[in-house]
Design a protein around this motif. Structure first.
Motif, mmCIF file in Angstrom:
data_model
loop_
_atom_site.group_PDB
_atom_site.id
_atom_site.type_symbol
_atom_site.label_atom_id
_atom_site.label_comp_id
_atom_site.label_asym_id
_atom_site.label_seq_id
_atom_site.Cartn_x
_atom_site.Cartn_y
_atom_site.Cartn_z
ATOM 1 N N LYS A 160 13.060 -6.022 -10.487
ATOM 2 C CA LYS A 160 13.388 -5.680 -9.107
ATOM 3 C C LYS A 160 12.077 -5.488 -8.355
ATOM 4 O O LYS A 160 11.079 -5.048 -8.939
ATOM 5 N N LEU A 161 12.078 -5.810 -7.069
ATOM 6 C CA LEU A 161 10.924 -5.570 -6.213
ATOM 7 C C LEU A 161 11.266 -4.486 -5.202
ATOM 8 O O LEU A 161 12.408 -4.393 -4.737
ATOM 9 N N SER A 162 10.283 -3.700 -4.829
ATOM 10 C CA SER A 162 10.513 -2.609 -3.890
ATOM 11 C C SER A 162 11.172 -3.101 -2.611
ATOM 12 O O SER A 162 12.129 -2.497 -2.118
ATOM 13 N N GLY A 163 10.682 -4.208 -2.062
ATOM 14 C CA GLY A 163 11.198 -4.714 -0.802
ATOM 15 C C GLY A 163 12.545 -5.395 -0.897
ATOM 16 O O GLY A 163 13.148 -5.732 0.132
ATOM 17 N N ARG A 164 13.032 -5.613 -2.120
ATOM 18 C CA ARG A 164 14.331 -6.283 -2.308
ATOM 19 C C ARG A 164 15.389 -5.313 -2.837
ATOM 20 O O ARG A 164 16.455 -5.731 -3.289
ATOM 21 N N GLY A 165 15.090 -4.033 -2.789
ATOM 22 C CA GLY A 165 16.076 -3.014 -3.158
ATOM 23 C C GLY A 165 16.498 -3.066 -4.613
ATOM 24 O O GLY A 165 15.672 -3.117 -5.516
ATOM 25 N N GLU A 166 17.809 -3.098 -4.847
ATOM 26 C CA GLU A 166 18.352 -3.034 -6.199
ATOM 27 C C GLU A 166 18.779 -4.402 -6.732
ATOM 28 O O GLU A 166 19.513 -4.489 -7.717
ATOM 29 N N GLN A 167 18.327 -5.474 -6.107
ATOM 30 C CA GLN A 167 18.692 -6.819 -6.553
ATOM 31 C C GLN A 167 17.877 -7.230 -7.773
ATOM 32 O O GLN A 167 16.658 -7.071 -7.810
ATOM 33 N N SER A 226 11.230 6.098 -6.749
ATOM 34 C CA SER A 226 10.638 6.776 -5.590
ATOM 35 C C SER A 226 9.804 5.815 -4.756
ATOM 36 O O SER A 226 9.529 6.076 -3.580
ATOM 37 N N ALA A 227 9.391 4.689 -5.371
ATOM 38 C CA ALA A 227 8.584 3.686 -4.660
ATOM 39 C C ALA A 227 9.415 2.482 -4.243
ATOM 40 O O ALA A 227 8.877 1.497 -3.738
ATOM 41 N N ALA A 228 10.725 2.542 -4.447
ATOM 42 C CA ALA A 228 11.606 1.418 -4.115
ATOM 43 C C ALA A 228 12.008 1.457 -2.644
ATOM 44 O O ALA A 228 11.797 2.454 -1.950
ATOM 45 N N HIS A 229 12.574 0.333 -2.190
ATOM 46 C CA HIS A 229 13.127 0.226 -0.829
ATOM 47 C C HIS A 229 12.061 0.341 0.258
ATOM 48 O O HIS A 229 12.347 0.858 1.350
ATOM 49 N N VAL A 230 10.855 -0.116 -0.037
ATOM 50 C CA VAL A 230 9.828 -0.250 1.003
ATOM 51 C C VAL A 230 9.908 -1.684 1.508
ATOM 52 O O VAL A 230 9.556 -2.623 0.784
ATOM 53 N N GLU A 231 10.385 -1.872 2.716
ATOM 54 C CA GLU A 231 10.625 -3.214 3.241
ATOM 55 C C GLU A 231 9.374 -4.081 3.164
ATOM 56 O O GLU A 231 8.283 -3.635 3.517
ATOM 57 N N HIS A 232 9.527 -5.280 2.671
ATOM 58 C CA HIS A 232 8.491 -6.314 2.544
ATOM 59 C C HIS A 232 7.563 -6.114 1.335
ATOM 60 O O HIS A 232 6.722 -6.969 1.079
ATOM 61 N N SER A 233 7.718 -5.010 0.595
ATOM 62 C CA SER A 233 6.838 -4.802 -0.558
ATOM 63 C C SER A 233 7.190 -5.748 -1.700
ATOM 64 O O SER A 233 8.365 -5.977 -2.001
ATOM 65 N N THR A 234 6.168 -6.285 -2.356
ATOM 66 C CA THR A 234 6.347 -7.181 -3.496
ATOM 67 C C THR A 234 5.988 -6.499 -4.816
ATOM 68 O O THR A 234 5.773 -7.157 -5.817
ATOM 69 N N MET A 235 5.925 -5.169 -4.813
ATOM 70 C CA MET A 235 5.624 -4.415 -6.032
ATOM 71 C C MET A 235 6.863 -4.299 -6.906
ATOM 72 O O MET A 235 7.961 -4.035 -6.409
ATOM 73 N N VAL A 236 6.686 -4.477 -8.197
ATOM 74 C CA VAL A 236 7.790 -4.393 -9.156
ATOM 75 C C VAL A 236 8.235 -2.943 -9.329
ATOM 76 O O VAL A 236 7.412 -2.058 -9.565
ATOM 77 N N THR A 237 9.546 -2.715 -9.228
ATOM 78 C CA THR A 237 10.077 -1.360 -9.381
ATOM 79 C C THR A 237 11.093 -1.241 -10.521
ATOM 80 O O THR A 237 11.672 -0.174 -10.719
ATOM 81 N N ALA A 238 11.317 -2.311 -11.245
ATOM 82 C CA ALA A 238 12.178 -2.247 -12.438
ATOM 83 C C ALA A 238 11.922 -3.481 -13.283
ATOM 84 O O ALA A 238 11.676 -4.574 -12.752
ATOM 85 N N ALA A 249 0.837 -1.204 0.000
ATOM 86 C CA ALA A 249 0.000 0.000 0.000
ATOM 87 C C ALA A 249 0.870 1.251 0.000
ATOM 88 O O ALA A 249 0.575 2.239 -0.686
ATOM 89 N N GLU A 250 1.974 1.214 0.749
ATOM 90 C CA GLU A 250 2.881 2.363 0.806
ATOM 91 C C GLU A 250 3.626 2.538 -0.522
ATOM 92 O O GLU A 250 3.735 3.656 -1.041
ATOM 93 N N ALA A 251 4.152 1.430 -1.072
ATOM 94 C CA ALA A 251 4.863 1.521 -2.347
ATOM 95 C C ALA A 251 3.930 2.010 -3.448
ATOM 96 O O ALA A 251 4.305 2.861 -4.274
ATOM 97 N N PHE A 252 2.708 1.494 -3.460
ATOM 98 C CA PHE A 252 1.724 1.907 -4.464
ATOM 99 C C PHE A 252 1.385 3.392 -4.307
ATOM 100 O O PHE A 252 1.287 4.125 -5.300
ATOM 101 N N ARG A 253 1.230 3.839 -3.065
ATOM 102 C CA ARG A 253 0.929 5.260 -2.837
ATOM 103 C C ARG A 253 2.046 6.129 -3.403
ATOM 104 O O ARG A 253 1.785 7.138 -4.070
ATOM 105 N N ARG A 254 3.293 5.743 -3.141
ATOM 106 C CA ARG A 254 4.414 6.525 -3.657
ATOM 107 C C ARG A 254 4.414 6.559 -5.182
ATOM 108 O O ARG A 254 4.723 7.599 -5.785
ATOM 109 N N LEU A 255 4.054 5.439 -5.789
ATOM 110 C CA LEU A 255 4.046 5.369 -7.254
ATOM 111 C C LEU A 255 2.997 6.297 -7.843
ATOM 112 O O LEU A 255 3.289 7.102 -8.736
ATOM 113 N N VAL A 256 1.757 6.198 -7.365
ATOM 114 C CA VAL A 256 0.680 6.984 -7.978
ATOM 115 C C VAL A 256 0.749 8.457 -7.590
ATOM 116 O O VAL A 256 0.219 9.314 -8.310
#
Length: 409
Positions: A267-274, A244-256, A11-18
């Protein structure tokens, strides 16, 4: 099982995205604005890959960048320097950059600059090269005409471009794209309306930016020669918003999302730059000439797939009936694709409205959990590149399921 902490994180990662506010602020040499960029650094699309494993557009693009920079005198010397470890070859997304096709970016090349105003994150992408089309940055092609054009873009066009944007406070890219979506663009492989809107904004702003008549004509002539200029803006915009929506711990939202012609990674938000990778998918689509076939096409190569993760392209298929019709579909086909994509997303972007679908919003925020639960894979629109370099068609591909499996392992 979807845990409460993952749901809250998403919910937090999605909020940052939109709620992201990406603004196009200028154009400058990559070495001057991309943090960590060195004179011997060359960026490419997709996850990192060894030069020895690279295919056409990347391999020839890396060599071309070294010739353009004057680091090497010829291909033999360039390859020797690469094999000796003297050249730093890196994934563009790891440097907050990303572009269609090869994504080749070297220190002296110009890049577009997009700033996400809420987080202050800046992202970059080389612009389309005017009359040279994809040129070095997109197609990995380098010759004397392309090198001269790149020097002109960086030395002449970039300063004029930045002066105009500074005079008007930059261009709100989400607002620009939102208008384009209502006019039939999905903002990945079709930007006809949005290109016209962007040109009109730049033309108006240039009139009061203090440019001479000659400078204004030089800038507008260049922009007028660029088919799909806003596509490259979209690539930088997507990276800025997703970072801007990356690095939200535990988030499973795709950020790349991006491919290098061999592997495709997410990449997933909760997994940083991996990166989590799998073999790059192949295209289904239409070739520009009957001389081309699936044997000639490269598996997915490019970072324009970030536009999909941002919530456009295949997500907005229902907004672009002309594009869908070009591959044999109709309005219902596009509507069905958008509805299918909604099943793997966390919600909709309130700014991107599809009038012909009774005003529904475009889905966004790909959730890796939903991909695995439903088996529905993101359908990504894109250009088909030749294994030897250059674009030979348009079509679509599905993100590999194994990327999501590995990301959630």
């Amino acid at each position: 099982m979807n845990s409460a902490r993952e749901t809250a994180a998403n919910a937090e990662a999605f909020r940052r995205l939109v709620e992201s506010r990406p603004v196009l602020t200028g154009m400058a040499r990559a070495g001057e604005v991309i943090p960590g960029m060195k004179p011997n650094t060359v960026l490419h699309s997709g996850p990192e890959i060894e030069f020895s494993a690279m295919r056409g557009a990347h391999r020839q693009g890396i060599v071309g960048a070294l010739l353009f920079e004057g680091i090497a005198r010829d291909e033999t010397e360039a390859v020797g320097m690469i094999e000796a470890g003297e050249i730093e070859i890196r994934a563009a997304n790891d440097f907050n950059s990303g572009a269609p096709g090869s994504g080749i970016t070297s220190s002296s090349m110009a890049v577009l600059v997009v700033e996400e105003k809420t987080s202050g994150i800046r992202a970059f992408a080389p612009p389309i090269e005017g009359v040279q089309g994809g040129g070095l940055g997109g197609w990995g092609v380098c010759n004397p005409a392309i090198r001269e054009n790149l020097r002109s873009i960086a030395g002449v066009i970039a300063p004029l471009f930045s002066r105009v944007l500074a005079s008007c406070g930059g261009i709100d890219v989400k607002a620009l794209f939102a208008e384009g979506v209502t006019m039939g663009d999905e903002e990945h492989t079709r930007q006809v309306a949005t290109d016209a809107l962007f040109f009109a904004q730049m033309a108006a702003a240039s009139a009061s930016a203090g440019l001479t008549a000659e400078e204004r004509c030089t800038l507008l002539d260049y922009l007028g020669s660029c088919r799909r200029f806003v596509h490259h803006i979209g690539c930088a915009t997507a990276v800025a918003a997703l970072k801007s929506a990356a690095h939200v711990e535990h988030s499973t939202m795709v950020t790349a999302m991006g491919g290098n012609g061999v592997e495709f990674g997410i990449k997933l938000s909760g997994r940083g730059e991996q990166w989590f990778t799998a073999p790059s998918p192949t295209f289904t689509g239409r070739y520009f000439s009957p001389e081309y076939s699936d044997r000639d096409s490269s598996p997915w190569l490019g970072d324009s797939s970030n536009v999909e993760a941002f919530g456009l392209g295949g997500m907005a298929a229902g907004a672009a009936p002309i594009l869908i019709r070009s591959r044999g579909g109709d309005v219902a086909t596009g509507a069905a694709q958008t509805a299918e994509m909604a099943k793997i997303c966390l919600g909709e972007n309130p700014q991107f409205i599809i009038p012909m679908l009774d005003g529904r919003r475009v889905p966004c925020g790909i959730d890796a959990r939903k991909v695995l639960e439903t088996g529905i894979l993101p359908m990504m629109h894109g250009g088909i590149l030749s294994r030897e370099g250059g674009q030979i068609g348009v079509g679509y591909a599905r993100t590999p399921l194994e990327c999501f499996r590995r990301a959630l392992n």
